[in-house]
Design a protein around this motif. Structure first.
Motif, PDB file in Angstrom:
ATOM      1  N   GLY A   1      56.631  17.932 -23.978  1.00  0.00           N
ATOM      2  CA  GLY A   1      55.279  18.158 -24.509  1.00  0.00           C
ATOM      3  C   GLY A   1      54.440  19.011 -23.568  1.00  0.00           C
ATOM      4  N   LEU A   2      55.089  19.945 -22.880  1.00  0.00           N
ATOM      5  CA  LEU A   2      54.378  20.771 -21.902  1.00  0.00           C
ATOM      6  C   LEU A   2      53.395  21.708 -22.586  1.00  0.00           C
ATOM      7  CD1 LEU A   2      57.400  21.693 -19.618  1.00  0.00           C
ATOM      8  CD2 LEU A   2      55.693  19.905 -19.256  1.00  0.00           C
ATOM      9  N   PHE A   3      52.336  22.085 -21.828  1.00  0.00           N
ATOM     10  CA  PHE A   3      51.371  23.033 -22.365  1.00  0.00           C
ATOM     11  C   PHE A   3      51.959  24.440 -22.253  1.00  0.00           C
ATOM     12  CE2 PHE A   3      48.436  19.745 -20.348  1.00  0.00           C
ATOM     13  CZ  PHE A   3      48.441  18.965 -21.492  1.00  0.00           C
ATOM     14  N   PRO A   4      52.257  25.088 -23.397  1.00  0.00           N
ATOM     15  CA  PRO A   4      52.998  26.351 -23.327  1.00  0.00           C
ATOM     16  C   PRO A   4      52.199  27.498 -22.706  1.00  0.00           C
ATOM     17  CG  PRO A   4      52.413  25.808 -25.595  1.00  0.00           C
ATOM     18  CD  PRO A   4      52.044  24.630 -24.758  1.00  0.00           C
ATOM     19  N   HIS A   5      50.861  27.372 -22.675  1.00  0.00           N
ATOM     20  CA  HIS A   5      50.060  28.474 -22.139  1.00  0.00           C
ATOM     21  C   HIS A   5      49.742  28.289 -20.663  1.00  0.00           C
ATOM     22  CE1 HIS A   5      47.338  25.256 -23.008  1.00  0.00           C
ATOM     23  NE2 HIS A   5      46.263  25.918 -22.622  1.00  0.00           N
ATOM     24  N   ARG A   6      50.313  27.245 -20.066  1.00  0.00           N
ATOM     25  CA  ARG A   6      50.049  27.013 -18.652  1.00  0.00           C
ATOM     26  C   ARG A   6      51.345  27.073 -17.861  1.00  0.00           C
ATOM     27  NH1 ARG A   6      45.659  22.234 -18.003  1.00  0.00           N
ATOM     28  NH2 ARG A   6      43.908  23.315 -18.969  1.00  0.00           N
TER      29      ARG A   6
ATOM     30  N   TYR B   1      56.454  29.906 -17.011  1.00  0.00           N
ATOM     31  CA  TYR B   1      55.904  29.231 -18.184  1.00  0.00           C
ATOM     32  C   TYR B   1      56.995  28.380 -18.814  1.00  0.00           C
ATOM     33  CZ  TYR B   1      51.678  31.952 -17.821  1.00  0.00           C
ATOM     34  OH  TYR B   1      50.507  32.478 -17.376  1.00  0.00           O
TER      35      TYR B   1
END
Lengths: 394, 215
Positions: A104-109, A151
């Motif tokens: 569930g990682l933040f794809p834009h970070r 990323y």
């Protein structure tokens, strides 16, 4: 690793209850059956408790009730003795690690920013956050220099999962909730990740709720297993040994499936087993010594030890007069971290009834035999150990 | 008089109208964002209100532009005011629709993770949801801009600013050689602006969507 190694000390404190579910119930409007029904469960500090059961059994709902992603219809959740509703949900959640399938990682970070999420929310200064990120990347086996600026999409599934675990550990929480964290990983890498996670857990000693639908994973990861039946009822809550040795009637037996005895073998490591002695000879022994050793034993094989007492081969003993024959090579002895299951597998693979076991330095420790395994299965079935820490027994 | 000679004489007029045209479009777009994004954020999780918002925005776009500009003269008079309002209404659909779609398309696991990390509702919206929805939102702005550049030419009919004035002058003097020149200047200005804005969006998109480059 100053922060992550801090955890529950061994001994008395290990049985302290970290999470207490008290008559917890969740009903969704318009559904006649409760998703979670009057569930009461104590989760001890510093241990992994696996929630296992078929899909729709309420295991994930129960997990989300702990960090209040879902609010209960009735009942209470106590975290370290305090009701979780005493603090606002966001503050509560910063103290509870959370990781799910694919992270569930933040794809834009970037990887570093993902891991820094909770430390930043906790208001740590830049330097401390940076150090924490590097420390956690090291812990999960990713080189900070290489991965910090990447990323999530530039990582493999397994690497994303590692970052997910690192992010969950970010604020050094006492408690971690993990929902099928290795569910999307192929079987080979999953096993590696499971082993690595157990290694990490041995260092950090968090209280972990681990949700899975895979009984094998539940047995492997759990110090205790809660088996969920329909509508959020726990049918059995015990150590893997006891569940396999003495499964509750009906559903649990069915859910465990066949082969419970074989599965139990995977719970015991060779390092915790007393091994019978075996006749050995030195690699450098002359013919007379060999013949004497052969005559002095009733075994069909002698174990040959080389330099530093490393097992190097088997010497068959044949005929009425017990003549030593041609030496057979011994390729890979079993190590202390191998389980009885590995021993059985090894024996079946090489078609032998015994296998040499070495200690951590590769020195001969003993020999495990088919008969030893049979005995161990029987004694364990009769009186399964009650210790919740099956890796540490004996 | 040839076209180059004509252009050499009135290029400052053309430039003024082009700048005014761009300003008019940007003003309207800005207003549409200020109205459309909050409305989208408030309604994207709901059922009926979201459908109502999208319905109204869609309906606005079906009103013939000439009629809408005209209708707005009554409350707002002539000039910039009815022009900006009419264009804002037209921009609402692409802005609202793309914002809502962008927010709804996000991976629920990512949003849940954000909450589970201990982020508050507002922080999740500002630091996770909107940045992740941004590429889709940006596409909406791009579509809205192209749409407004064309429709803005009608503003001249209500005494509004922009390149429409050149076209309108051309129509008013139909039959004279200058009529064609004026119309060409107006149309060329709009096409030029469209190309410029599109390039600008491509650049903005390139530099504001990290993490997608490696995908």
């Amino acid at each position: 690793m100053p922060d992550v190694t801090r955890g529950t000390p061994e001994g008395g404190a290990a049985d302290r209850t970290m999470i207490r579910l008290d008559a917890l119930t969740k009903r969704y409007p318009g559904q006649s059956e409760a998703a979670v029904d009057a569930l009461t469960l104590d989760i001890p500090a510093g241990h992994i408790v696996t929630f296992v059961g078929p899909s729709g059994c309420g295991k994930t709902t129960t997990m989300k009730l702990i960090n209040r992603l879902i609010e209960p219809t009735s009942g209470r959740v106590h975290l370290d003795g305090r009701d979780v509703t005493e603090v606002p949900a966001p503050q509560l959640r910063r103290r509870i690690g959370y990781t799910i399938q694919q992270g569930g990682l933040f794809p834009h970070r970037t990887v570093a920013d993902n891991i820094a999420t909770v430390p930043r929310l906790l208001g740590w200064d830049r330097r401390r956050v940076g150090e924490r990120v590097d420390e956690l990347l090291h812990l999960v086996g990713l080189d900070p220099k290489t991965y910090r600026r990447r990323y999530p999409k530039q990582l493999s599934g397994g690497q994303q999962q590692r970052v997910g675990v690192a992010r969950a550990l970010g604020g050094d929480p006492q408690v971690m909730l993990m929902d099928e964290p290795f569910g999307a990983i192929d079987p080979l890498n999953r096993e590696a990740l499971q082993n690595e996670f157990l290694r990490i857990q041995a260092a950090v000693r968090k209280t972990i709720v681990f949700v899975t639908h895979d009984m094998d994973e539940a047995i492997k990861m759990g110090d205790r297993i809660a088996i969920f039946g329909d509508n959020g009822r726990v049918l059995q809550y015990d150590t893997p040994e006891r569940i396999l040795a003495d499964p509750a009637e009906g559903f649990v037996t069915e859910f465990i499936g066949s082969g419970a005895s074989v599965r139990r073998l995977s719970l015991t490591r060779l390092e915790s087993v007393v091994l019978p002695d075996w006749p050995t000879v030195e690699e450098t022994s002359d013919g007379e010594t060999l013949r004497a050793a052969a005559r002095g034993s009733d075994r069909d094989y002698l174990l040959v030890l080389g330099d530093g007492r490393r097992p190097v081969g088997w010497l068959p003993v044949t005929g009425e007069d017990r003549r030593p024959g041609e030496r057979l090579p011994l390729l890979s002895p079993l190590g202390p971290r191998d389980s009885l299951f590995d021993a059985l597998d090894h024996m079946l693979t090489v078609n032998a009834s015994a296998a040499a076991v070495v200690d951590g330095d590769g020195r001969y420790r003993g020999v495990v035999e088919m008969d030893t395994l049979r005995e161990l299965i029987n004694t364990r079935a009769a009186g399964a150990p009650s210790s919740s820490d099956h890796l540490q027994e004996a | 008089m040839t076209f180059p000679e004509f252009f050499a004489e009135n290029w400052t007029d053309v430039l003024d109208h082009t700048v005014a045209h761009a300003v008019l479009v940007l003003q309207s777009l800005g207003l549409a964002v200020l109205i459309g994004v909050p409305v989208s954020v408030l309604t994207y999780r709901t059922g009926a209100p979201r459908a109502a918002v999208l319905g109204v925005a869609g309906l606005l776009l079906t009103i013939p532009s000439y009629a809408l500009f005209g209708l707005l003269i009554t409350p707002l008079g002539l000039g910039s005011a009815p022009s900006v309002v009419a264009l804002t209404l037209y921009a609402l659909l692409p802005v609202v629709r793309n914002t809502i779609v962008g927010l709804r398309e996000l991976d629920p696991a990512v949003i849940e993770s954000a909450h589970a990390m201990g982020m508050g509702r507002m922080r999740v919206l500002v630091t996770i949801e909107l940045p992740l929805a941004w590429p889709v939102l940006l596409t909406g702005l791009r579509v809205a801009t192209q749409l407004l550049l064309g429709i803005a030419a009608i503003a001249a009919a209500v005494n509004g600013p922009g390149l429409g004035n050149l076209i309108l002058d051309g129509l008013a003097t139909a039959g004279t050689p200058f009529a064609v020149y004026l119309t060409i200047e107006g149309v060329a200005g709009i096409v030029l602006l469209a190309v410029l804005f599109d390039a600008l969006y491509a650049i903005v998109n390139r530099f504001t969507t990290p993490g997608r480059l490696g995908a």
